[in-house]
Design an enzyme around this catalytic site. Structure first.
Site, PDB file in Angstrom:
ATOM      1  N   ARG A  34       0.831  -1.196   0.000  1.00 59.44           N
ATOM      2  CA  ARG A  34       0.000   0.000   0.000  1.00 59.44           C
ATOM      3  C   ARG A  34       0.870   1.251   0.000  1.00 59.44           C
ATOM      4  O   ARG A  34       1.815   1.372   0.785  1.00 59.44           O
ATOM      5  CB  ARG A  34      -0.898  -0.002   1.235  1.00 59.44           C
ATOM      6  CG  ARG A  34      -1.892   1.135   1.266  1.00 59.44           C
ATOM      7  CD  ARG A  34      -2.673   1.106   2.561  1.00 59.44           C
ATOM      8  NE  ARG A  34      -3.649   2.178   2.585  1.00 59.44           N
ATOM      9  CZ  ARG A  34      -4.115   2.728   3.704  1.00 59.44           C
ATOM     10  NH1 ARG A  34      -3.699   2.289   4.873  1.00 59.44           N
ATOM     11  NH2 ARG A  34      -5.000   3.698   3.657  1.00 59.44           N
ATOM     12  N   ILE A  35       0.568   2.171  -0.861  1.00 55.18           N
ATOM     13  CA  ILE A  35       1.334   3.405  -0.974  1.00 55.18           C
ATOM     14  C   ILE A  35       0.626   4.505  -0.189  1.00 55.18           C
ATOM     15  O   ILE A  35      -0.521   4.860  -0.484  1.00 55.18           O
ATOM     16  CB  ILE A  35       1.488   3.815  -2.455  1.00 55.18           C
ATOM     17  CG1 ILE A  35       2.213   2.714  -3.230  1.00 55.18           C
ATOM     18  CG2 ILE A  35       2.222   5.142  -2.562  1.00 55.18           C
ATOM     19  CD1 ILE A  35       3.579   2.353  -2.691  1.00 55.18           C
TER      20      ILE A  35
ATOM     21  N   ASN B 150       1.879   7.742   0.305  1.00 54.89           N
ATOM     22  CA  ASN B 150       2.017   9.039  -0.360  1.00 54.89           C
ATOM     23  C   ASN B 150       2.815   8.846  -1.645  1.00 54.89           C
ATOM     24  O   ASN B 150       4.040   8.724  -1.610  1.00 54.89           O
ATOM     25  CB  ASN B 150       2.728  10.038   0.564  1.00 54.89           C
ATOM     26  CG  ASN B 150       2.755  11.444  -0.004  1.00 54.89           C
ATOM     27  OD1 ASN B 150       3.063  11.646  -1.175  1.00 54.89           O
ATOM     28  ND2 ASN B 150       2.439  12.427   0.822  1.00 54.89           N
TER      29      ASN B 150
ATOM     30  N   GLN C  60      11.541   8.584  -3.382  1.00 56.53           N
ATOM     31  CA  GLN C  60      12.424   7.541  -2.867  1.00 56.53           C
ATOM     32  C   GLN C  60      12.918   6.621  -3.978  1.00 56.53           C
ATOM     33  O   GLN C  60      14.088   6.227  -4.006  1.00 56.53           O
ATOM     34  CB  GLN C  60      11.708   6.730  -1.793  1.00 56.53           C
ATOM     35  CG  GLN C  60      11.503   7.473  -0.494  1.00 56.53           C
ATOM     36  CD  GLN C  60      12.814   7.764   0.203  1.00 56.53           C
ATOM     37  OE1 GLN C  60      13.467   6.870   0.742  1.00 56.53           O
ATOM     38  NE2 GLN C  60      13.230   9.019   0.197  1.00 56.53           N
TER      39      GLN C  60
ATOM     40  N   GLY D  59       8.356  -1.323   2.379  1.00 62.57           N
ATOM     41  CA  GLY D  59       9.359  -0.265   2.307  1.00 62.57           C
ATOM     42  C   GLY D  59       9.722   0.077   0.882  1.00 62.57           C
ATOM     43  O   GLY D  59       9.650  -0.764  -0.014  1.00 62.57           O
TER      44      GLY D  59
ATOM     45  N   GLY E 252      12.534   2.673   0.386  1.00 61.25           N
ATOM     46  CA  GLY E 252      13.722   3.506   0.404  1.00 61.25           C
ATOM     47  C   GLY E 252      14.935   2.912  -0.286  1.00 61.25           C
ATOM     48  O   GLY E 252      15.740   3.637  -0.864  1.00 61.25           O
ATOM     49  N   GLU E 253      15.106   1.593  -0.217  1.00 61.41           N
ATOM     50  CA  GLU E 253      16.354   0.986  -0.677  1.00 61.41           C
ATOM     51  C   GLU E 253      16.212   0.149  -1.938  1.00 61.41           C
ATOM     52  O   GLU E 253      17.208  -0.141  -2.605  1.00 61.41           O
ATOM     53  CB  GLU E 253      16.928   0.130   0.458  1.00 61.41           C
ATOM     54  CG  GLU E 253      17.359   0.985   1.643  1.00 61.41           C
ATOM     55  CD  GLU E 253      17.526   0.208   2.933  1.00 61.41           C
ATOM     56  OE1 GLU E 253      18.663  -0.138   3.279  1.00 61.41           O
ATOM     57  OE2 GLU E 253      16.506  -0.051   3.605  1.00 61.41           O
TER      58      GLU E 253
END
Length: 756
Positions: free
Chosen positions: A640-641, A643, A650, A714, A716-717
């Site tokens: 789920r996103i 934003n 990101q 997540g 970010g990576e």
């Protein structure tokens, strides 16, 4: 649009949400106007300035320091050395789990790497402290530096990364290779990379008796409080860490380091506030880095292009005195179906600072090698690289056989390929040129990252004016946590985000967990969500038990929280505002709390990952060998996103870092001395605006009912993990040269007969 919420609690449910909307960052105006206060911006009364004097050798001992000359300099207050350093309550050579590393805090005169602290100079001004440090004029007894594969000491580690096994086996690897029609075998090298966050490590420490207040960028507030308390022999509640803003962390600001401990010690010793900020060059040593790896892959393939064996070996560097090995070979565990998979690691001790977690630890380095190896195997089979990956698509986690909590990787492949135009890619290399004669190449790579969930706590306060206060001690490193977490909190409370005040970034608040591993939004977000649910449940109890309320008796039926009002679930025309409920109850607020952690049963039953696919176009000058990335298209599925604006940011950041890994980034050490020769942002190359190509990030819808109750993964990576290989594969497609060393260099192309 009305804000609606739903809830699994029996007495109420939510409708709709601001979550999923591309809201702008709450902290954006503060940052662009310079009003955001970072650690080094704090100047308490009576402040002193500390400067770290660091070693210029990699191995040996300090035999002399001219302390008297430094102390005689105007403005210098004290010089801290091994001879006069006050004792610490915790042995710095003893690790503290889970992220404890051995640190250098002037415990002796031994030098173990370049840029190790050998003294701390404290003065009334930064200039005086800097000049005092220069006057120390250290004398060394030098031993030969162990800086490379030939001089380092190899060993078999007990573990890798943060507690992972050094060897993971599934099936019979040699039997799988023997059964293969063809075997692809190649070696790959990835470079050491150093944390270069815009904000260097800094600390401002001030003591009040046995209590200490620390301003510092920090990704693990609660854990760090406990660690600092152990070093200084005080209760954890006596440590207050303030970290409202971080100018980038990438893993390094989750780990305690020696200079920060020494600054805090100096503040206690002198009974005055002390500030210390590392210079850019001093960050190349005591604050972690991504270690160099040498990797070997063997891929066995049958007649239909399906893997029969996947063997991934990694030799990874660490320091001479501690262990953190990049878990690179583990990149081969979650992605491709094979009856036999073996990932194994060996260590190499060098005279360097201890490596540590750096954005996408293990998976960044490991996937760089794996994705090139997959391309090489596809080439050997005469298959399109995407078709080859689809032929080896894993329907369950390959090593464990667990079902994925969700996996929309096929959709990532399909949408990314469509947006990029992959179907028009010729199979053979060196077949495309642009109007200027530049060689064009297209490559791809699969992206993957695990979905950790850290224990976290939060508090929600619904106030009499209809607004709310949400509190959790999390960290915003630039990823937009303040905004996304506020959206999650607002959803749980049935409020507009503008009605929710979020307090974070200070350790006195409920523990927000770890801001790392791409798990912060899921972890702190679930705690905020559940705290909000608890507050609404308590408010609903007030209303449904109050005969004067239109919601009286609706406890079994349940209520709906929407736009600051509770409504009966069976008749939404009957309801009242939060303010009305609290006023009639004579309450100024109602408070909900939550402590959350991943259900072990769910964790053991499912494999949890975010997935993606990255497609790259490069252009190569046929005469000079210069490489430019022209396009990057990434398609990612991450649950789920909350934003989409922040998520795209990101993904872009991850892909840019992937381009940096593939073409730019490398720390170069002098083999004789161990000194990093490019310890600055002039010669340690990272992409600038001119290097950033056209970027496109596709958000693939994905519903994950298992990863956590809010369905968040997540982001970010993961963007790094597919990009490095995609660019390297595109370079091969443009030039016919298979480069297996990162970053890809011009000379690697020019010396190749295929390029000529």
């Amino acid at each position: 649009m009305p804000l609606e919420t739903t809830s699994p609690l029996p007495q109420h449910r939510r409708h709709g949400s601001s979550a999923g909307q591309p809201l702008t960052r709450r902290d954006g105006v503060l940052k662009v106007t310079g009003r955001a206060t970072y650690a080094a911006d704090n100047h308490p009364d009576g402040i002193l300035y500390a400067v770290t004097a660091v070693s210029s050798i990699a191995r040996g001992r300090v035999t002399a320091l001219d302390v008297e000359a430094a102390k005689a300099h105007p403005g210098v207050v004290e010089v801290l050395t091994p001879a006069n350093r006050p004792p610490l309550a915790h042995d710095p050579d003893e690790k503290m789990p889970p992220f404890g590393f051995r640190v250098e805090v002037l415990q002796d005169d031994t030098v173990r790497y370049v840029n190790q602290p050998i003294a701390i100079v404290i003065a009334e001004t930064l200039e005086a402290a800097t000049e005092g440090a220069a006057l120390l004029n250290p004398v060394y007894e030098v031993e030969p530096a162990r800086t490379d594969l030939e001089s380092g000491k190899r060993f078999d580690p007990e573990g890798i990364g943060i507690g992972a096994p050094a060897r993971t086996a599934h099936g019979d690897i040699e039997a799988g290779l023997a059964a293969a029609v063809r075997v692809t075998e190649a070696d790959y090298v990835t470079p050491p990379q150093y944390h270069n966050a815009m904000e260097p490590h800094a600390v401002v420490a001030q003591w009040d008796g046995d209590r200490v207040t620390i301003d510092m960028p920090n990704q693990t507030l609660a854990l760090s409080c406990a660690s600092y308390a152990a070093y200084f022999g005080i209760p954890a509640e006596n440590v207050l860490i303030r970290s409202p803003f971080l100018g980038g962390g990438f893993g390094s600001k989750a780990i305690l380091n020696g200079p920060q401990i020494l600054a805090i010690l100096a503040a206690r010793m002198l009974n005055r506030p002390v500030k210390l900020a590392l210079t850019r060059a001093q960050m190349y040593g005591p604050v972690g880095h991504r270690g160099r790896t040498w990797q070997k892959l063997r891929l066995g393939v049958d007649e239909e292009g399906r893997l029969t064996a996947l063997h991934h070996q990694a030799l990874c560097t660490t320091s001479s005195f501690d262990e953190f090995l990049e878990p690179a070979a583990n990149a081969s565990l979650p992605l491709y179906a094979s009856p036999a998979i073996l990932a194994e690691h060996e260590g190499l001790r060098l005279d360097v600072g201890t490596p540590g977690p750096m954005r996408a630890p293990g998976l960044a380095s490991g996937s760089a090698a794996l994705e090139v190896a997959m391309d090489e195997a596809a080439e050997a089979c005469g298959m399109d690289p995407l078709d080859f990956r689809l032929a080896n698509y894993a329907e369950t986690e390959p090593v464990t056989g667990k079902p994925f909590s969700s996996k929309a990787l096929r959709e990532c492949y399909a949408e990314g390929a469509k947006r990029f135009g992959w179907s028009g890619r010729p199979l053979a290399p060196r077949t495309m040129r642009d109007e200027n004669g530049f060689l064009i190449g297209w490559g791809m790579g699969t992206a993957v990252f695990h979905c950790p969930h850290f224990p976290a706590e939060a508090r929600a306060t619904l106030r009499a004016d209809g607004t709310a206060l949400m509190e959790t001690a999390g960290a915003d490193m630039g990823q937009g946590a303040w905004t996304a977490l506020a959206q999650i909190a607002a959803e749980a409370l049935g409020l507009d985000p503008d009605q929710v005040e979020l307090h974070s970034g200070i350790s006195s608040l409920p523990d927000g967990g770890i801001a790392g591993g791409s798990g912060h939004t899921a972890s702190a977000g679930l705690a905020l969500h559940n705290a909000g649910e608890d507050a609404i449940a308590r408010l609903a109890e007030l209303a449904t038990n109050d005969p004067a309320s239109p919601l009286f008796g609706a406890g079994n039926i349940g209520v709906v929280a929407r736009s600051g009002r509770l409504h009966r679930r069976d008749d939404e025309s009957r309801g009242e505002s939060y303010a009305e409920i609290l006023a009639r109850a004579g309450r100024s607020d109602v408070v909900g709390t939550a402590k959350t952690a991943r259900d072990p049963a769910v964790a053991s039953a499912h494999a949890m990952y975010s997935h993606g696919a990255v497609f790259a176009e490069v252009k190569v000058d046929p005469d000079l060998g210069q490489i430019r990335v022209a396009r990057l298209v990434g398609a990612f599925a991450a649950g789920r996103i909350i934003n989409p604006r922040l998520v795209r940011s990101q993904y872009f950041g991850g892909m840019i870092w992937g381009a940096s890994f593939a073409l730019h980034e490398e720390a170069i050490a002098d083999r004789r001395t161990g000194r990093i020769m490019n310890a600055d942002l002039a010669e340690y190359h990272v992409p600038v605006n001119a290097d950033v190509p056209s970027l496109d990030a596709i958000l693939i819808p994905e519903d994950d009912p298992h990863v956590n109750p809010i369905g968040v993964k997540g982001v970010g990576e993961i963007g790094i993990t597919g990009t490095v290989g995609a660019i390297a594969n595109a370079v091969w497609h443009a030039t016919g040269v298979r480069v297996r060393r990162f970053p890809v260099r011009v000379e690697d192309l020019l010396i190749s007969r295929e390029f000529a």
